[in-house]
Write a protein that holds these residues in place. Structure first.
Motif, mmCIF file in Angstrom:
data_model
loop_
_atom_site.group_PDB
_atom_site.id
_atom_site.type_symbol
_atom_site.label_atom_id
_atom_site.label_comp_id
_atom_site.label_asym_id
_atom_site.label_seq_id
_atom_site.Cartn_x
_atom_site.Cartn_y
_atom_site.Cartn_z
ATOM 1 N N ASP A 1 4.750 13.749 -17.593
ATOM 2 C CA ASP A 1 4.963 12.382 -18.417
ATOM 3 C C ASP A 1 5.501 11.239 -17.324
ATOM 4 O O ASP A 1 5.935 10.175 -18.089
ATOM 5 C CB ASP A 1 6.273 12.610 -19.355
ATOM 6 N N CYS A 2 5.256 11.613 -16.137
ATOM 7 C CA CYS A 2 5.820 10.083 -15.203
ATOM 8 C C CYS A 2 4.507 9.228 -14.815
ATOM 9 O O CYS A 2 3.504 9.331 -15.080
ATOM 10 C CB CYS A 2 6.088 10.697 -13.897
ATOM 11 N N GLU A 3 5.113 8.081 -14.345
ATOM 12 C CA GLU A 3 4.066 6.769 -14.297
ATOM 13 C C GLU A 3 4.004 6.967 -12.796
ATOM 14 O O GLU A 3 4.917 6.919 -12.155
ATOM 15 C CB GLU A 3 4.809 5.434 -14.875
ATOM 16 N N VAL A 4 2.895 7.151 -12.286
ATOM 17 C CA VAL A 4 2.472 6.931 -10.885
ATOM 18 C C VAL A 4 2.057 5.650 -10.650
ATOM 19 O O VAL A 4 1.070 5.040 -11.000
ATOM 20 C CB VAL A 4 1.355 7.832 -10.267
ATOM 21 N N VAL A 5 3.196 4.947 -9.849
ATOM 22 C CA VAL A 5 2.747 3.476 -9.742
ATOM 23 C C VAL A 5 2.198 2.874 -8.443
ATOM 24 O O VAL A 5 1.292 2.253 -8.569
ATOM 25 C CB VAL A 5 4.445 2.848 -9.651
ATOM 26 N N ALA A 6 2.447 3.594 -7.362
ATOM 27 C CA ALA A 6 1.506 3.197 -5.947
ATOM 28 C C ALA A 6 1.797 4.143 -4.949
ATOM 29 O O ALA A 6 2.903 5.004 -5.151
ATOM 30 C CB ALA A 6 2.257 1.854 -5.692
ATOM 31 N N LEU A 7 1.159 4.026 -3.879
ATOM 32 C CA LEU A 7 1.304 4.608 -2.884
ATOM 33 C C LEU A 7 1.589 3.972 -1.625
ATOM 34 O O LEU A 7 0.873 2.738 -1.492
ATOM 35 C CB LEU A 7 -0.101 5.626 -2.427
ATOM 36 N N LEU A 8 2.244 4.226 -0.691
ATOM 37 C CA LEU A 8 2.510 3.374 0.482
ATOM 38 C C LEU A 8 2.271 4.369 1.622
ATOM 39 O O LEU A 8 2.707 5.281 1.817
ATOM 40 C CB LEU A 8 3.757 2.809 0.484
ATOM 41 N N ALA A 9 1.154 4.109 2.494
ATOM 42 C CA ALA A 9 0.904 4.668 3.779
ATOM 43 C C ALA A 9 1.588 3.919 4.964
ATOM 44 O O ALA A 9 1.752 2.831 4.927
ATOM 45 C CB ALA A 9 -0.607 4.679 4.040
ATOM 46 N N ILE A 10 2.379 4.856 5.663
ATOM 47 C CA ILE A 10 3.412 4.160 6.764
ATOM 48 C C ILE A 10 2.961 4.869 8.118
ATOM 49 O O ILE A 10 2.772 6.242 8.284
ATOM 50 C CB ILE A 10 4.781 4.492 6.527
ATOM 51 N N GLY A 11 3.015 3.940 9.027
ATOM 52 C CA GLY A 11 2.740 4.852 10.547
ATOM 53 C C GLY A 11 2.427 3.629 11.488
ATOM 54 O O GLY A 11 3.058 2.548 11.505
ATOM 55 N N ARG A 12 1.553 4.103 12.417
ATOM 56 C CA ARG A 12 1.145 2.990 13.391
ATOM 57 C C ARG A 12 -0.120 2.624 13.392
ATOM 58 O O ARG A 12 -1.107 3.498 13.341
ATOM 59 C CB ARG A 12 1.244 3.537 15.099
ATOM 60 N N LEU A 13 -0.512 1.368 13.583
ATOM 61 C CA LEU A 13 -1.878 0.879 13.549
ATOM 62 C C LEU A 13 -2.815 1.387 14.497
ATOM 63 O O LEU A 13 -2.355 1.551 15.702
ATOM 64 C CB LEU A 13 -1.837 -0.611 13.740
ATOM 65 N N LYS A 14 -4.040 1.761 14.178
ATOM 66 C CA LYS A 14 -5.026 2.156 14.995
ATOM 67 C C LYS A 14 -6.170 1.249 15.006
ATOM 68 O O LYS A 14 -6.783 0.779 14.194
ATOM 69 C CB LYS A 14 -5.671 3.599 14.681
ATOM 70 N N GLY A 15 -6.294 0.499 16.371
ATOM 71 C CA GLY A 15 -7.411 -0.410 16.514
ATOM 72 C C GLY A 15 -6.634 -1.597 16.465
ATOM 73 O O GLY A 15 -5.507 -1.889 16.291
ATOM 74 N N GLU A 16 -7.597 -2.696 16.050
ATOM 75 C CA GLU A 16 -7.101 -4.036 15.759
ATOM 76 C C GLU A 16 -6.523 -4.379 14.577
ATOM 77 O O GLU A 16 -7.585 -3.995 13.267
ATOM 78 C CB GLU A 16 -8.198 -5.024 16.187
ATOM 79 N N ASP A 17 -5.488 -5.272 14.289
ATOM 80 C CA ASP A 17 -5.282 -5.577 12.804
ATOM 81 C C ASP A 17 -6.167 -6.716 12.459
ATOM 82 O O ASP A 17 -6.970 -7.235 12.999
ATOM 83 C CB ASP A 17 -3.866 -6.203 13.128
ATOM 84 N N LYS A 18 -6.356 -6.776 11.087
ATOM 85 C CA LYS A 18 -7.011 -7.786 10.357
ATOM 86 C C LYS A 18 -6.615 -9.154 10.522
ATOM 87 O O LYS A 18 -5.263 -9.293 10.714
ATOM 88 C CB LYS A 18 -7.109 -7.496 8.934
ATOM 89 N N PRO A 19 -7.428 -10.163 10.648
ATOM 90 C CA PRO A 19 -6.861 -11.506 10.556
ATOM 91 C C PRO A 19 -6.145 -11.709 9.435
ATOM 92 O O PRO A 19 -6.500 -11.132 8.340
ATOM 93 C CB PRO A 19 -8.369 -12.293 10.860
ATOM 94 N N ASN A 20 -5.327 -12.812 9.667
ATOM 95 C CA ASN A 20 -4.600 -13.374 8.390
ATOM 96 C C ASN A 20 -5.830 -14.004 7.576
ATOM 97 O O ASN A 20 -6.347 -14.964 7.668
ATOM 98 C CB ASN A 20 -3.564 -14.249 8.887
ATOM 99 N N PRO A 21 -5.749 -13.568 6.224
ATOM 100 C CA PRO A 21 -6.746 -13.981 5.239
ATOM 101 C C PRO A 21 -6.435 -15.364 4.681
ATOM 102 O O PRO A 21 -7.213 -16.123 3.950
ATOM 103 C CB PRO A 21 -7.046 -12.995 4.292
ATOM 104 N N GLY A 22 -5.288 -15.824 4.854
ATOM 105 C CA GLY A 22 -4.576 -16.975 4.385
ATOM 106 C C GLY A 22 -4.173 -17.005 2.936
ATOM 107 O O GLY A 22 -4.411 -15.763 2.338
ATOM 108 N N ARG A 23 -3.134 -17.965 2.456
ATOM 109 C CA ARG A 23 -2.675 -17.877 1.204
ATOM 110 C C ARG A 23 -3.121 -18.942 0.598
ATOM 111 O O ARG A 23 -3.160 -20.174 1.238
ATOM 112 C CB ARG A 23 -1.275 -17.658 0.946
#
Length: 213
Positions: free
Chosen positions: A173-195
């Motif tokens: 009967d629980c609500e599964v709301v979200a998943l959060l992966a945590i760790g260290r980046l592998k490779g290059e980070d994505k550019p800022n897509p802007g807001r």
């Protein structure tokens, strides 16, 4: 433990990490991240969310199958399942109000009345909506706490809730709301897509007056 970041750096530099290097996440770091997430506010301070930390290869493999086979789940050092049992908030309600009265947050003579009022209000709400609202507040604290501790994160909404409940043996009967992966980046980070500019997101007194105009 990783070097901490300023709040400014956390909110401006955070990106949804696509791939992780799989390096172990220290218990002490996870402890701090979870403790900070646990300080999130909630309606009547009832703290209805729960966090399941998934780190073993077998458990992450099961979770990956329930999340559309996304590689980041098995690559990440840990994945946190944020969920909320539909009636779980009731289990601690009396204790929470008792502690609030003990600390002087509410008048001791009113704790039973306030508890009854809280239960009445929540029972009148769409339960899934109420649980999701407060769990997402805590989930955001969790994500920012991990980033502030110097780790990389990926918030995930791509999963089958029923499959996650089965894979992780969560209450039906629980609500599964979200998943959060945590760790260290592998490779290059994505550019800022802007807001979008603030003037299109915020307003002053009415929607006719964009903020800052």
């Amino acid at each position: 433990m990783a070097a901490s970041k300023s709040f400014e750096a956390v909110i401006r530099e955070r990106r949804a990490t696509m791939h992780f290097d799989g390096a172990p996440l220290p218990d002490a770091a996870l402890q701090t991240i979870l403790e900070h997430a646990g300080q999130a506010p909630s309606g009547y301070n009832l703290q209805p969310w729960r966090f399941l930390v998934v780190r073993t290869p077998d458990a992450k493999a099961r979770l990956r199958k329930a999340a559309f086979d996304q590689p980041k789940i098995t690559e990440a050092s840990a994945v946190v399942v944020a969920f909320a049992p539909r009636e779980g908030w009731k289990e601690n309600a009396a204790e929470i109000f008792e502690e609030s009265a003990r600390r002087g947050a509410i008048p001791p003579a009113e704790k039973e009345k306030r508890l009854a009022g809280a239960i009445k209000f929540i029972e009148s709400m769409d339960r899934a909506v109420w649980l999701n609202r407060h769990t997402m507040i805590a989930f955001t604290h969790l994500m920012l706490a991990a980033e502030a501790a110097g780790f990389d994160t990926a918030p995930m909404e791509g999963f089958d809730p029923a499959a996650v409940r089965t894979a992780m043996e969560l209450p039906g009967d629980c609500e599964v709301v979200a998943l959060l992966a945590i760790g260290r980046l592998k490779g290059e980070d994505k550019p800022n897509p802007g807001r979008l500019p603030l003037s299109r997101l915020a307003f002053s007194e009415s929607l006719r007056q964009p903020w800052g105009a």
